[in-house]
Scaffold this motif. Structure first.
Motif, PDB file in Angstrom:
ATOM      1  N   SER A 111       0.828  -1.206   0.000  1.00 15.18           N
ATOM      2  CA  SER A 111       0.000   0.000   0.000  1.00 15.18           C
ATOM      3  C   SER A 111       0.860   1.252   0.000  1.00 15.18           C
ATOM      4  O   SER A 111       1.789   1.377   0.803  1.00 15.18           O
ATOM      5  N   PHE A 112       0.542   2.174  -0.908  1.00 12.44           N
ATOM      6  CA  PHE A 112       1.170   3.492  -0.972  1.00 12.44           C
ATOM      7  C   PHE A 112       0.100   4.517  -0.629  1.00 12.44           C
ATOM      8  O   PHE A 112      -0.995   4.501  -1.209  1.00 12.44           O
TER       9      PHE A 112
ATOM     10  N   PHE B 287      -5.508   2.501   8.498  1.00 10.87           N
ATOM     11  CA  PHE B 287      -6.573   1.731   7.852  1.00 10.87           C
ATOM     12  C   PHE B 287      -6.209   1.424   6.403  1.00 10.87           C
ATOM     13  O   PHE B 287      -6.365   0.287   5.935  1.00 10.87           O
ATOM     14  N   LEU B 288      -5.691   2.414   5.697  1.00  7.72           N
ATOM     15  CA  LEU B 288      -5.417   2.251   4.269  1.00  7.72           C
ATOM     16  C   LEU B 288      -4.255   1.305   3.985  1.00  7.72           C
ATOM     17  O   LEU B 288      -4.175   0.740   2.885  1.00  7.72           O
TER      18      LEU B 288
ATOM     19  N   GLU C  26      -7.466  -4.401   6.576  1.00  3.60           N
ATOM     20  CA  GLU C  26      -8.892  -4.060   6.537  1.00  3.60           C
ATOM     21  C   GLU C  26      -9.318  -3.425   5.208  1.00  3.60           C
ATOM     22  O   GLU C  26     -10.520  -3.261   4.953  1.00  3.60           O
ATOM     23  N   SER C  27      -8.346  -3.023   4.365  1.00  3.10           N
ATOM     24  CA  SER C  27      -8.703  -2.231   3.178  1.00  3.10           C
ATOM     25  C   SER C  27      -8.101  -2.795   1.895  1.00  3.10           C
ATOM     26  O   SER C  27      -7.712  -2.052   1.003  1.00  3.10           O
ATOM     27  N   THR C  28      -8.051  -4.115   1.789  1.00  2.00           N
ATOM     28  CA  THR C  28      -7.343  -4.730   0.670  1.00  2.00           C
ATOM     29  C   THR C  28      -8.066  -4.611  -0.670  1.00  2.00           C
ATOM     30  O   THR C  28      -7.505  -4.982  -1.700  1.00  2.00           O
ATOM     31  N   TRP C  29      -9.306  -4.078  -0.679  1.00  2.00           N
ATOM     32  CA  TRP C  29     -10.014  -3.888  -1.954  1.00  2.00           C
ATOM     33  C   TRP C  29     -10.322  -2.410  -2.181  1.00  2.00           C
ATOM     34  O   TRP C  29     -11.265  -2.047  -2.853  1.00  2.00           O
ATOM     35  N   LEU C  30      -9.469  -1.560  -1.616  1.00  2.00           N
ATOM     36  CA  LEU C  30      -9.678  -0.120  -1.704  1.00  2.00           C
ATOM     37  C   LEU C  30      -8.453   0.514  -2.355  1.00  2.00           C
ATOM     38  O   LEU C  30      -7.342   0.452  -1.816  1.00  2.00           O
TER      39      LEU C  30
END
Length: 281
Positions: free
Chosen positions: A143-144, A234-235, A239-243
């Motif tokens: 995640s970036f 969160f990002l 919890e946010s693997t499809w965002l």
């Protein structure tokens, strides 16, 4: 990874990590188990920040590497240092370095100040993305997150290059999210409102500009660095693997209304006519 430390075993790099939002993000990630390397221009400031933070409770840790985010070789080296600290490719990159020396009416903006501001905000984010995302891809995904601003979408008169540069950061992240999705790399930007940091102490101390912020913010308080760190956590987490590809505003609701007025600071410098673009002959 564990329920108590969900980021355990994850390497992270946070630019602009010596204070404010960047340091709050770094501490939050380390507290949840990540091996975090913070970078900034001054090694002494980074070391002091880590010393003042104290020991991390758990498997996470904080490390430092001095780097100017506008220097490509320095950013490549910072990513390598973060990988060395983590023992492998990174899973998290937070591009937080920013600041502005460009301010005033558009008809009187200084070119040097414009260039310096766009360099640290936009070019600095691009270089963190270029080298940081390459590490995320090598590690199989991650995640970036770029720290942008409400000024990237909500008009902030007389903010000079700051708002346009932040708007460009948001679009860069959207573009990168589309490109990097097939490599399981998620890219998002977070847009803080007024956050209590050293950079805006002259505003949070009180006065007309703070009044302007407060009258346009439904939740009646100044934001804190931990408010942004919570969203970043969160990002980057499980919890946010499809965002991905999102521009997320964290501003107490200010963007529902309008940006602040800097007239209290700007009018004494440029005059009432100057605020509407009049330039003396």
């Amino acid at each position: 990874m564990s329920a108590t430390h969900p980021l355990e075993g994850t390497g992270a790099l946070v630019t602009g990590g010596g204070s404010g939002i960047g340091l709050a993000c770094a501490v939050r990630l380390a507290t949840d188990g990540a091996t975090v390397t913070i970078c900034g221009r001054t090694a002494e400031r980074l070391t002091s920040a880590i010393d003042e933070t104290g020991p991390i409770d758990g498997p996470g840790s904080l490390h430092a590497i001095a780097a100017d985010v506008t220097d490509e070789a320095a950013m490549a080296a910072a990513v390598q240092a973060a990988e060395a600290n983590a023992g492998g490719p990174l899973g998290i990159v937070v591009a937080n370095a920013g600041g502005s020396t460009s301010i005033g009416p558009v008809t009187q903006l200084g070119r040097d100040e414009w260039d310096a501001t766009t360099a640290v905000i936009l070019t600095g984010t691009m270089l963190a993305l270029k080298y940081g995302a390459a590490s995320l891809v090598r590690g199989g995904g991650g995640s970036f997150v770029a720290i942008s601003s409400t000024a990237g979408s909500l008009v902030h008169p007389w903010f000079g290059a700051y708002g346009p540069a932040k708007a460009a950061v948001n679009q860069l992240c959207r573009q990168a999210a589309d490109e990097l999705g097939p490599s399981a790399v998620r890219v998002n930007s977070v847009c803080p409102g007024l956050i209590r940091t050293e950079m805006v102490e002259m505003i949070t101390a009180g006065g007309g500009v703070l009044d302007s912020y407060e009258e346009n913010t439904p939740i009646d308080r100044i934001g804190e660095p931990d408010d942004i760190a919570a969203m970043v956590r969160f990002l980057v987490g499980p919890e946010s693997t499809w965002l991905t590809g999102q521009v997320i505003t964290v501003d107490g609701g200010q963007s529902l209304r309008r940006g602040p007025s800097l007239a209290e600071f700007i009018e004494p410098l440029f005059g009432a006519d100057g605020l509407r673009g009049v330039v003396g002959s």
